[in-house]
Design a protein around this motif. Structure first.
Motif, PDB file in Angstrom:
ATOM      1  N   ALA A  26       0.714  -0.995   0.173  1.00  0.00           N
ATOM      2  CA  ALA A  26      -0.050  -0.049   0.314  1.00  0.00           C
ATOM      3  C   ALA A  26       0.861   1.177  -0.104  1.00  0.00           C
ATOM      4  CB  ALA A  26      -0.847   0.307   0.868  1.00  0.00           C
ATOM      5  N   LEU A  27       1.988   0.908   0.161  1.00  0.00           N
ATOM      6  CA  LEU A  27       2.496   2.930   0.493  1.00  0.00           C
ATOM      7  C   LEU A  27       3.232   2.996  -0.778  1.00  0.00           C
ATOM      8  CD1 LEU A  27       5.061   2.389   4.023  1.00  0.00           C
ATOM      9  CD2 LEU A  27       3.176   3.805   3.458  1.00  0.00           C
ATOM     10  N   ILE A  28       3.764   1.669  -1.077  1.00  0.00           N
ATOM     11  CA  ILE A  28       4.213   1.819  -2.696  1.00  0.00           C
ATOM     12  C   ILE A  28       3.005   2.099  -4.073  1.00  0.00           C
ATOM     13  CG2 ILE A  28       5.796   0.123  -4.738  1.00  0.00           C
ATOM     14  CD1 ILE A  28       6.677  -1.806  -2.374  1.00  0.00           C
ATOM     15  N   LEU A  29       2.178   1.090  -3.960  1.00  0.00           N
ATOM     16  CA  LEU A  29       0.531   1.576  -4.345  1.00  0.00           C
ATOM     17  C   LEU A  29      -0.192   1.932  -3.857  1.00  0.00           C
ATOM     18  CD1 LEU A  29       1.313  -1.135  -6.940  1.00  0.00           C
ATOM     19  CD2 LEU A  29       2.008   0.581  -7.665  1.00  0.00           C
ATOM     20  N   ALA A 209      -5.865   0.028   2.949  1.00  0.00           N
ATOM     21  CA  ALA A 209      -6.785   0.939   3.116  1.00  0.00           C
ATOM     22  C   ALA A 209      -6.203   2.711   3.155  1.00  0.00           C
ATOM     23  CB  ALA A 209      -8.150   0.908   2.897  1.00  0.00           C
ATOM     24  N   ILE A 210      -6.018   2.624   4.775  1.00  0.00           N
ATOM     25  CA  ILE A 210      -6.007   3.161   5.481  1.00  0.00           C
ATOM     26  C   ILE A 210      -4.476   4.279   5.038  1.00  0.00           C
ATOM     27  CG2 ILE A 210      -5.673   4.237   8.125  1.00  0.00           C
ATOM     28  CD1 ILE A 210      -8.016   4.222   6.757  1.00  0.00           C
ATOM     29  N   ILE A 211      -2.982   2.828   5.039  1.00  0.00           N
ATOM     30  CA  ILE A 211      -2.334   3.206   5.235  1.00  0.00           C
ATOM     31  C   ILE A 211      -1.644   4.165   3.632  1.00  0.00           C
ATOM     32  CG2 ILE A 211       0.108   1.903   4.516  1.00  0.00           C
ATOM     33  CD1 ILE A 211      -0.409   1.745   7.934  1.00  0.00           C
ATOM     34  N   GLY A 212      -2.542   2.831   2.751  1.00  0.00           N
ATOM     35  CA  GLY A 212      -2.468   4.016   1.526  1.00  0.00           C
ATOM     36  C   GLY A 212      -2.892   5.406   1.450  1.00  0.00           C
ATOM     37  N   GLY A 213      -4.489   5.702   2.337  1.00  0.00           N
ATOM     38  CA  GLY A 213      -4.832   7.080   1.797  1.00  0.00           C
ATOM     39  C   GLY A 213      -3.831   7.327   2.894  1.00  0.00           C
ATOM     40  N   LYS A 215      -0.016   7.710   3.189  1.00  0.00           N
ATOM     41  CA  LYS A 215       1.058   7.559   2.971  1.00  0.00           C
ATOM     42  C   LYS A 215       1.916   8.958   3.345  1.00  0.00           C
ATOM     43  CE  LYS A 215       4.021   6.479  -1.125  1.00  0.00           C
ATOM     44  NZ  LYS A 215       4.138   6.068  -2.333  1.00  0.00           N
ATOM     45  N   ALA A 216       1.119   9.779   2.863  1.00  0.00           N
ATOM     46  CA  ALA A 216       1.860  11.780   3.178  1.00  0.00           C
ATOM     47  C   ALA A 216       2.863  11.134   4.646  1.00  0.00           C
ATOM     48  CB  ALA A 216       1.656  12.338   2.172  1.00  0.00           C
ATOM     49  N   GLN A 217       1.383  11.131   5.316  1.00  0.00           N
ATOM     50  CA  GLN A 217       1.200  11.604   6.683  1.00  0.00           C
ATOM     51  C   GLN A 217       2.098  11.052   7.557  1.00  0.00           C
ATOM     52  OE1 GLN A 217      -1.491  11.204   4.404  1.00  0.00           O
ATOM     53  NE2 GLN A 217      -3.518  12.535   5.471  1.00  0.00           N
ATOM     54  N   LEU A 218       1.731   9.360   6.572  1.00  0.00           N
ATOM     55  CA  LEU A 218       3.246   8.093   7.580  1.00  0.00           C
ATOM     56  C   LEU A 218       4.200   8.439   7.250  1.00  0.00           C
ATOM     57  CD1 LEU A 218       2.556   5.510   9.220  1.00  0.00           C
ATOM     58  CD2 LEU A 218       2.501   4.268   6.868  1.00  0.00           C
TER      59      LEU A 218
END
Length: 324
Positions: A26-29, A209-213, A215-218
């Motif tokens: 999810a971080l990559i895509l 879904a949450i990680i992907g959404g 990503k920038a904040q993470l």
């Protein structure tokens, strides 16, 4: 069906691996999973439906058999974890969205994964199941109420709306599952064996879904969030165990309560954040990270406790042979 059952057991045993793998993907895509955020409440509802389908009246017998242990487990769940979350938010001076997210996951009931981890740890699994059932049934009232008490200084909270959401995505699916189990009896058994696999898939997709959404904040605050979540989880285990020993519960019961307190229904936290704080997406991130981390820390703790028990049994057998 036997092949599907074996696959289900394999997936459950390697649950943490799948969560980590899909979080990394999810971080990559991120675009591959972001669209799933709209379906998070439905996925949580499916998980709760499966929980209801697997519950039986026997699961509640532990309440009558060990009412003291169940009360300690449930009270610790709704006192220790919310207060820990609040204190950690103050200590780390978390920004509003993160603070709300940390307190939200702290106010959630125990998760069903705790039952599996308790079994692995050689704890009292019946007690764990009873605590999960009771805390889940109390969640529609206690989760919004405690969350309002602790988080209202950071953000405006609609308690009744949150109560309604928990009734819809938690209590209603559980009741439907119980009714289906009661009406269909043996005919539903083959579906019950598949539900853990579906639940694992749903949790993995929710986290992705949450990680992907986010990503920038993470990438910006990931280390801080992880530190707070790891402390929250670890101190939950420690204080849950400490409370149990303080009230003179036996070792097996204390392990069950510790795991029950430390492991949250983080999927509920994600769903509530997605529904009620959609304009502040960072609020869902602590729950997602919690789901990721407690499925790693739980098996580690269970392995440690199980190995200690095996060692204790081996030493007792050796002492018995020496005395013969």
């Amino acid at each position: 069906m036997s092949a599907l059952l074996q696959l289900s057991r394999l997936i459950q045993k390697t649950f943490a691996l799948w969560v980590v793998l899909f979080a990394a993907i999810a971080l990559i895509l991120p675009e591959a999973f972001v669209w799933l955020k709209a379906y998070i409440p439905w996925m949580l509802g499916i998980i709760m439906l499966g929980m209801g389908m697997t519950m039986q009246l026997e699961d509640f017998k532990a309440i009558a058999q060990t009412p003291k242990a169940v009360c300690i487990g449930v009270i610790a769940q709704f006192v220790v974890m919310p207060l820990l979350a609040y204190v950690l938010c103050l200590i780390f001076q978390l920004p509003t969205e993160l603070a709300v997210g940390v307190i939200l996951v702290g106010c959630c009931p125990g998760g069903t994964a705790s039952n599996v981890i308790t079994y692995m740890a050689k704890g009292n699994t019946a007690l764990s199941v009873a605590c999960t059932a009771v805390s889940t049934l109390l969640a529609p009232i206690l989760t919004p109420f405690i969350f309002y008490l602790l988080a209202s200084q950071w953000i405006e909270i609609n308690t009744w709306s949150m109560l309604s959401s928990i009734l819809q995505v938690v209590l209603l699916p559980i009741v439907v599952g119980l009714i289906l189990r009661r009406l269909l009896k043996q005919r539903i058994q083959q579906y019950i064996t598949v539900m853990p696999l579906i639940s694992v898939l749903a949790i993995v997709l929710i986290v992705a879904a949450i990680i992907g959404g986010s990503k920038a904040q993470l990438l910006h605050s990931g280390l801080l969030i992880f530190l707070v979540v790891a402390l929250h989880n670890g101190l939950g285990y420690l204080l849950g165990f400490g409370c149990s020993r303080l009230f003179h519960l036996n070792y097996a019961d204390s392990k069950a309560v510790a795991i029950e307190v430390g492991m949250q229904n983080s999927g509920l936290g994600v769903a509530l954040a997605a529904v009620h704080f959609a304009t502040a997406p960072l609020t869902a991130l602590p729950s997602a990270i919690f789901s990721l981390w407690h499925n790693i820390s739980g098996p580690i703790l269970a392995t440690y406790w199980a190995s200690r028990q095996h060692k204790s049994v081996a030493e007792s057998e050796l002492d018995a042979r020496k005395s013969e």
